[in-house]
Design an enzyme around this catalytic site. Structure first.
Site, PDB file in Angstrom:
ATOM      1  N   ARG A 120       1.694  -6.124  12.694  1.00 44.67           N
ATOM      2  CA  ARG A 120       1.062  -5.485  13.859  1.00 44.67           C
ATOM      3  C   ARG A 120       0.935  -6.463  15.018  1.00 44.67           C
ATOM      4  O   ARG A 120       1.018  -6.077  16.183  1.00 44.67           O
ATOM      5  CB  ARG A 120      -0.293  -4.909  13.472  1.00 44.67           C
ATOM      6  CG  ARG A 120      -0.173  -3.714  12.534  1.00 44.67           C
ATOM      7  CD  ARG A 120      -1.452  -2.921  12.431  1.00 44.67           C
ATOM      8  NE  ARG A 120      -1.220  -1.687  11.668  1.00 44.67           N
ATOM      9  CZ  ARG A 120      -2.026  -0.641  11.683  1.00 44.67           C
ATOM     10  NH1 ARG A 120      -3.125  -0.661  12.413  1.00 44.67           N
ATOM     11  NH2 ARG A 120      -1.755   0.430  10.969  1.00 44.67           N
ATOM     12  N   ARG A 162       2.944   1.134  10.284  1.00 44.87           N
ATOM     13  CA  ARG A 162       2.338   1.488   8.998  1.00 44.87           C
ATOM     14  C   ARG A 162       3.427   1.460   7.926  1.00 44.87           C
ATOM     15  O   ARG A 162       4.213   2.392   7.799  1.00 44.87           O
ATOM     16  CB  ARG A 162       1.691   2.869   9.085  1.00 44.87           C
ATOM     17  CG  ARG A 162       0.759   3.202   7.924  1.00 44.87           C
ATOM     18  CD  ARG A 162       0.148   4.586   8.086  1.00 44.87           C
ATOM     19  NE  ARG A 162      -0.715   4.679   9.228  1.00 44.87           N
ATOM     20  CZ  ARG A 162      -2.010   4.344   9.236  1.00 44.87           C
ATOM     21  NH1 ARG A 162      -2.567   3.887   8.136  1.00 44.87           N
ATOM     22  NH2 ARG A 162      -2.738   4.467  10.330  1.00 44.87           N
ATOM     23  N   ARG A 205       0.853  -1.187   0.000  1.00 43.20           N
ATOM     24  CA  ARG A 205       0.000   0.000   0.000  1.00 43.20           C
ATOM     25  C   ARG A 205       0.887   1.235   0.000  1.00 43.20           C
ATOM     26  O   ARG A 205       1.876   1.313   0.739  1.00 43.20           O
ATOM     27  CB  ARG A 205      -0.919   0.026   1.223  1.00 43.20           C
ATOM     28  CG  ARG A 205      -1.972  -1.079   1.205  1.00 43.20           C
ATOM     29  CD  ARG A 205      -2.894  -1.016   2.389  1.00 43.20           C
ATOM     30  NE  ARG A 205      -3.776  -2.178   2.427  1.00 43.20           N
ATOM     31  CZ  ARG A 205      -4.543  -2.505   3.458  1.00 43.20           C
ATOM     32  NH1 ARG A 205      -4.540  -1.747   4.535  1.00 43.20           N
ATOM     33  NH2 ARG A 205      -5.316  -3.574   3.407  1.00 43.20           N
ATOM     34  N   SER A 240      -9.645  -6.084  10.719  1.00 42.92           N
ATOM     35  CA  SER A 240     -10.966  -5.606  10.325  1.00 42.92           C
ATOM     36  C   SER A 240     -11.699  -6.767   9.678  1.00 42.92           C
ATOM     37  O   SER A 240     -11.142  -7.451   8.818  1.00 42.92           O
ATOM     38  CB  SER A 240     -10.871  -4.442   9.330  1.00 42.92           C
ATOM     39  OG  SER A 240     -10.502  -3.249   9.969  1.00 42.92           O
ATOM     40  N   GLU A 273      -5.706  -0.857  15.828  1.00 45.84           N
ATOM     41  CA  GLU A 273      -6.323  -1.852  14.952  1.00 45.84           C
ATOM     42  C   GLU A 273      -5.333  -2.933  14.545  1.00 45.84           C
ATOM     43  O   GLU A 273      -4.212  -2.648  14.126  1.00 45.84           O
ATOM     44  CB  GLU A 273      -6.863  -1.164  13.692  1.00 45.84           C
ATOM     45  CG  GLU A 273      -7.487  -2.128  12.700  1.00 45.84           C
ATOM     46  CD  GLU A 273      -7.562  -1.550  11.291  1.00 45.84           C
ATOM     47  OE1 GLU A 273      -7.550  -2.346  10.342  1.00 45.84           O
ATOM     48  OE2 GLU A 273      -7.600  -0.314  11.144  1.00 45.84           O
TER      49      GLU A 273
END
Length: 429
Positions: free
Chosen positions: A390, A276, A261, A351, A348
């Site tokens: 993460r 990130r 990403r 999801s 987070e």
């Protein structure tokens, strides 16, 4: 993708659902485009009927020896053919414009999704575990045991910012987490493991609602293919264009893959450490289900992800995203947020979303009802099970000790050769 027939039947409901997302009403615009398209189709059909009638009369006029009528009818048929071609071209262009416009509109939230503007309005639905009381808790990259195996400077020299080079124990622990997740999903959760490509075509990105919305957040190769933002894309698109037997549902997949990403919309956020990154790894879950089963399937997938954190002894909380914080393609999303002592916050780590028929309509994925009838669109769901990097952060920060070492969760001991601790120098003990 939205069904224009549903909008036609209940435009007020469509606009009200968009308003819950904070978007302006669009039904009038869409129905005007639809009406223009349908008008052209109707005109083309009428012209075709006239052409057919004239074509039948041509022979009769010739048989009567009515040369003038014969020529007039021949000219009329020719004229109608040109008119039909023009109307069909215009109808196709208007259909393409309507489809493109529909592709830009987000999914409608489920009725039970809480209203809200942003993440501050998300609603906590459960919490598990009690965070340890750690004096002067460090972020993952500052823990002595971690520093020898987490190299950001060399990664920046090789690839630029937001990359990391994991070495030695950190690389092994990262790999152990991914293997633990896959083994649990396959052995305990009944998912089928898939090894997917990490490059996909435009159609796959479009079918899984990543294009055109998220083109700027993704990486495209010079050949035109895309590096996947998550294996949701190839796993979900694997049923594109298929008409499945109802008995084949649900289809449940899991995959461990590299993900890419550009993080175009997150400049300045989480620049320290590996929270990130441009390149990261995830173990993904994807389900293809009967529409009547999709809500229960989302709950099942959520428990699969939560269970991993419980086995790893990482405190977490689960929230349902409000209408203003949901992703473009989701009709309902649950986020699982792991406790990170170094940040003194929940962040987070997974999801789990249901898209309903939103993706299936874009990629024409359907099933044949067992009792007969027309094929129906399947429902698609996706969820992180889990984000590996993460999860590594959560394991390191929650396992940190005052002497600079890190205690490894017991479920990972078999993957670490029976070792239980990362010592302050980065070695295993």
């Amino acid at each position: 993708m939205h069904d224009i027939r549903a909008i036609r039947e209940n435009p007020d409901h469509f606009d009200a659902a968009l308003a819950r997302r904070g978007d302006a009403p669009l039904s009038s615009e869409l129905l005007a485009m639809d009406e223009a398209r349908r008008t052209k189709i109707g005109a083309a059909e009428a012209a075709q009927a006239e052409a057919n009638k004239a074509a039948k009369e041509v022979g009769a006029a010739k048989g009567r020896g009515d040369e003038a009528e014969f020529e007039r009818l021949r000219a009329l048929v020719s004229e109608k053919k040109a008119e039909i071609a023009k109307l069909n071209d215009e109808a196709k262009a208007q259909d393409a414009a309507l489809t493109a416009r529909l592709a830009e509109i987000p999914n409608l939230p489920a009725d039970d999704v809480p209203d809200g503007a942003d993440e501050d309005d998300n609603v906590e639905v459960s919490k598990w575990g009690t965070p340890r009381d750690i004096n002067n808790a460090l972020e993952h990259f500052d823990i002595p045991a971690v520093k020898p195996g987490m190299d950001f400077e060399t990664a920046a020299k090789i690839s630029g910012s937001r990359f990391v080079l994991l070495k030695g124990t950190m690389a092994r622990l990262h790999r152990a987490l991914a293997q633990f997740m896959l083994d649990t999903h396959v052995n305990d959760n009944g998912l089928t493991e898939v090894n997917t490509p990490v490059m996909v075509r435009d159609d796959a990105m479009y079918g899984t609602d990543k294009l055109p919305k998220f083109g700027d957040d993704s990486y495209q190769t010079t050949e035109g293919n895309w590096l996947i933002p998550t294996s949701e894309v190839p796993l979900t698109y694997s049923v594109a264009g298929d008409v499945l037997d109802e008995a084949a549902l649900p289809i449940r997949y899991t995959a461990h893959s590299l993900c890419f990403r550009s993080e175009a919309g997150s400049a300045g956020r989480d620049t320290s450490g590996m929270l990130r990154q441009h390149q990261f790894e995830k173990v993904e879950m994807v389900s293809i289900t009967h529409p009547d089963a999709s809500d229960d399937e989302q709950k099942r997938m959520l428990r699969c992800a939560e269970d991993l954190l419980e086995r790893l002894e990482i405190p977490y909380r689960t929230v349902v995203l409000c209408t203003g914080d949901m992703g473009f393609g989701a009709r309902r999303t649950f986020d699982i947020e792991a406790w990170l002592p170094g940040q003194n916050a929940y962040r987070e780590i997974s999801s789990v979303s249901t898209t309903g028929a939103f993706q299936a309509r874009r990629m024409n994925a359907r099933f044949k009802p067992a009792n007969g009838g027309k094929p129906q669109f399947v429902h698609t769901l996706n969820g992180s099970g889990l984000a590996v990097g993460r999860c590594l952060i959560a394991v390191l920060e929650n396992g940190q000790q005052e002497d600079g070492s890190v205690t490894i969760p017991s479920v990972l001991h078999p993957y670490m050769g029976g070792k239980t601790t990362v010592q302050p120098d980065g070695t295993l003990a």
